[in-house]
Enzyme design. Structure first.
Site, PDB file in Angstrom:
ATOM      1  N   LYS A 152      58.554 -15.845   7.895  1.00  5.31           N
ATOM      2  CA  LYS A 152      57.856 -14.607   7.882  1.00  5.31           C
ATOM      3  C   LYS A 152      56.321 -14.525   7.121  1.00  5.31           C
ATOM      4  O   LYS A 152      56.226 -15.312   6.281  1.00  5.31           O
ATOM      5  CB  LYS A 152      58.707 -13.628   6.911  1.00  5.31           C
TER       6      LYS A 152
ATOM      7  N   SER B  87      61.652  -5.065   8.419  1.00  4.75           N
ATOM      8  CA  SER B  87      60.558  -5.616   8.885  1.00  4.75           C
ATOM      9  C   SER B  87      60.436  -7.238   9.184  1.00  4.75           C
ATOM     10  O   SER B  87      59.430  -7.638   9.893  1.00  4.75           O
ATOM     11  CB  SER B  87      59.752  -5.467   7.593  1.00  4.75           C
TER      12      SER B  87
ATOM     13  N   SER C 243      65.355  -5.295   5.166  1.00  2.00           N
ATOM     14  CA  SER C 243      64.611  -6.002   6.213  1.00  2.00           C
ATOM     15  C   SER C 243      64.961  -7.236   6.933  1.00  2.00           C
ATOM     16  O   SER C 243      64.127  -7.731   7.860  1.00  2.00           O
ATOM     17  CB  SER C 243      63.155  -6.005   5.582  1.00  2.00           C
TER      18      SER C 243
END
Length: 499
Positions: free
Chosen positions: A39, A115, A139
């Site tokens: 990420k 996210s 997330s």
């Protein structure tokens, strides 16, 4: 690809086309290495770390995050950085400064969740075998539910956060995503990630505490789901407060079907009460923005961040860095900075931030009461029978049944259309976290696995969205057993092939 996974020779915000992805996968799999997507708020040498924000565009961190270094040492090969909501603030991976993340495999019109949406899409599309995300209030688990993958949030303090750009320090947790539970279980248990303390991270659990917690738990001896993941004899709790009005009827039916499958496997399913759950979401959206406002205060173009150089000065009405922060941050980030700054102000801190912290303690207490295992970091909490719902049956004079794990949906709906997401109010978006936030507030391990849900064969959208996310929550540091049970349960709650 909508993950905007980037290779090192590309600048921030450039996308890698799928042919290059496939070539990379073929090359590195011949080395018997696990391909890893990271990420974009986790540092990895050779790749920019932008947090999907203009203010960090082109930013390069010259070292690996501890978790990236640990996985590289174990044979993982970082193949790229994956897209996300800006600074991790979002539910549908739509707040990135660079692009909106789309779902894949025929679901391009639908949300991939946020996210960590890019990490989940990289797994679903076969671009990586393992992906790193961060889970502050769901997330990692939410994107897993929306893409039909597995998303795991470990106990708070298990995996190091050093090298991870923070959103909310007391909530942030590095999480893992994969197509099934096994790669995650092997990384955590077989590869002994759970043992590693990081002195660079003040939230990393000390080695002596890790050993004490591990001694009180089962499943850490080896990764053997058939031995430590047997469902027979375990008790699963269904929180009655999670049966909310907004819960999609197909998700509810899938949840009940999963409960029946557990009973068929010899497990016991009982209703439990978590009375503070109704206030958990409100508490989260006070605590998280408050911590975010503090963490993001350093991005002013002077100490950190890209300075606005369109004019001779970036000051506005006497504030030196106003234009830098105005153009560098997106709307959602600015909204949460404003909210967090207000709740920390002298006129509001007692009514909001302090009250939210009290609610957080109550949420932790509720969880500790219902689990059979005690929390090794807390004193055991007795039941207060006066707070129990009438629908919860008492096991004995001391209170209702205690459970090994909690069973609930990950998300209240199937993935929404991106077109509809863009029309949602911020409050509508925040409501999607209602099932994932409580475990984050309590620092507990939780995993989302895909489950079957019923669908009408005459409705094309239901035929496409024929899966949901099933969440299992365990007591603190019961991660090994949680992963093993999830691995054994997965083929029984999802009997179709998604991949």
């Amino acid at each position: 690809m909508s993950t905007y996974v980037r290779h090192s020779e590309f600048r921030a915000a450039r996308r890698v086309i799928s042919t290059q992805w496939r070539a990379g996968l073929i090359q590195h799999r011949s080395l018997h290495q696990t391909t890893l997507a990271v990420k974009d708020n986790i540092s990895a040498t050779g790749f920019p770390t932008t947090c999907a924000s203009n203010i960090l565009s082109g930013n390069n961190i010259p070292f690996d995050a501890t978790i990236v270094r640990q996985l590289r040492q174990r044979g993982a090969f970082v193949i790229g950085k994956s897209g996300m909501d800006e600074f991790g603030m979002g539910t549908h991976a739509t707040t990135s400064a660079f692009e909106t993340i789309h779902n894949v495999c025929g679901l391009e019109k639908y949300s991939a969740g946020g996210s960590s949406g890019g990490s989940a899409v990289a797994i679903r599309a076969g671009q990586a075998e393992l992906a790193l995300g961060t889970d502050t209030g769901g997330s990692v688990r939410m994107p897993a539910a929306y893409t039909g993958t597995v998303g795991f949030k470990p106990s708070y303090g298990m995996l190091s956060r050093w090298g991870v750009v923070p959103y909310a320090n007391s909530l942030d947790t590095v999480g893992l995503l994969a197509r099934n539970v096994a790669p995650i279980g092997k990384a955590i248990v077989e590869q002994n990630l759970y043992q590693e303390h990081d002195s660079n991270d003040p939230t990393s659990l000390p080695s002596i505490v890790r050993r004490r917690c591990t001694a009180e738990r089962k499943g850490y001896e080896s990764w053997d789901p058939t031995h430590s993941g047997a469902v027979k004899g375990l008790t699963f709790g269904i929180p009655i407060e999670y049966n909310i009005e907004e819960l999609d009827s197909r998700i509810r039916q899938g949840w009940l079907t999963a409960a029946r499958r557990i009973e068929e496997l010899g497990g016991r399913v009982v209703p439990v009460s978590l009375p503070s759950t109704k206030n958990a979401l409100s508490a989260y959206y006070v605590i998280a923005p408050a911590e975010a406002a503090s963490n993001l205060s350093k991005y002013d173009g002077i100490r950190y961040g890209k300075r606005n150089d369109e004019h001779a000065s970036d000051s506005f009405e006497g504030i030196l860095y106003a234009k830098t922060r105005d153009t560098g941050f997106g709307n959602e980030v600015k909204r949460r900075i404003l909210l967090g700054s207000y709740t920390l102000s002298s006129e509001a801190i007692d009514n909001y931030f302090i009250q939210a912290q009290k609610v957080r303690r109550l949420v932790k207490r509720d969880f500790d009461r219902i689990f059979k295992l005690s929390n090794p970091l807390e004193d055991q909490q007795p039941f207060d029978l006066s707070e129990m719902e009438d629908t919860v049956q008492l096991e004995n004079k001391f209170g209702p049944a205690q459970v090994d794990f909690l069973l609930c949906p990950t998300a209240p709906t199937t993935p929404p259309l991106l077109e509809d997401v863009m029309k949602q109010t911020p409050l509508d978006s925040y409501m999607n976290d209602v099932f994932t936030v409580p475990a984050s507030l309590a620092g507990l391990p939780a995993i989302s696995i895909p489950m079957d849900i019923p669908f009408d064969t005459n409705k094309e959208d239901e035929k496409l969205l024929n899966f949901g996310g099933l969440q299992l929550i365990g007591q603190y540091w019961d991660d090994a057993r949680l992963l093993a049970v999830a691995d054994m349960l997965s083929p029984h709650v999802l009997q179709q092939r998604l991949f």
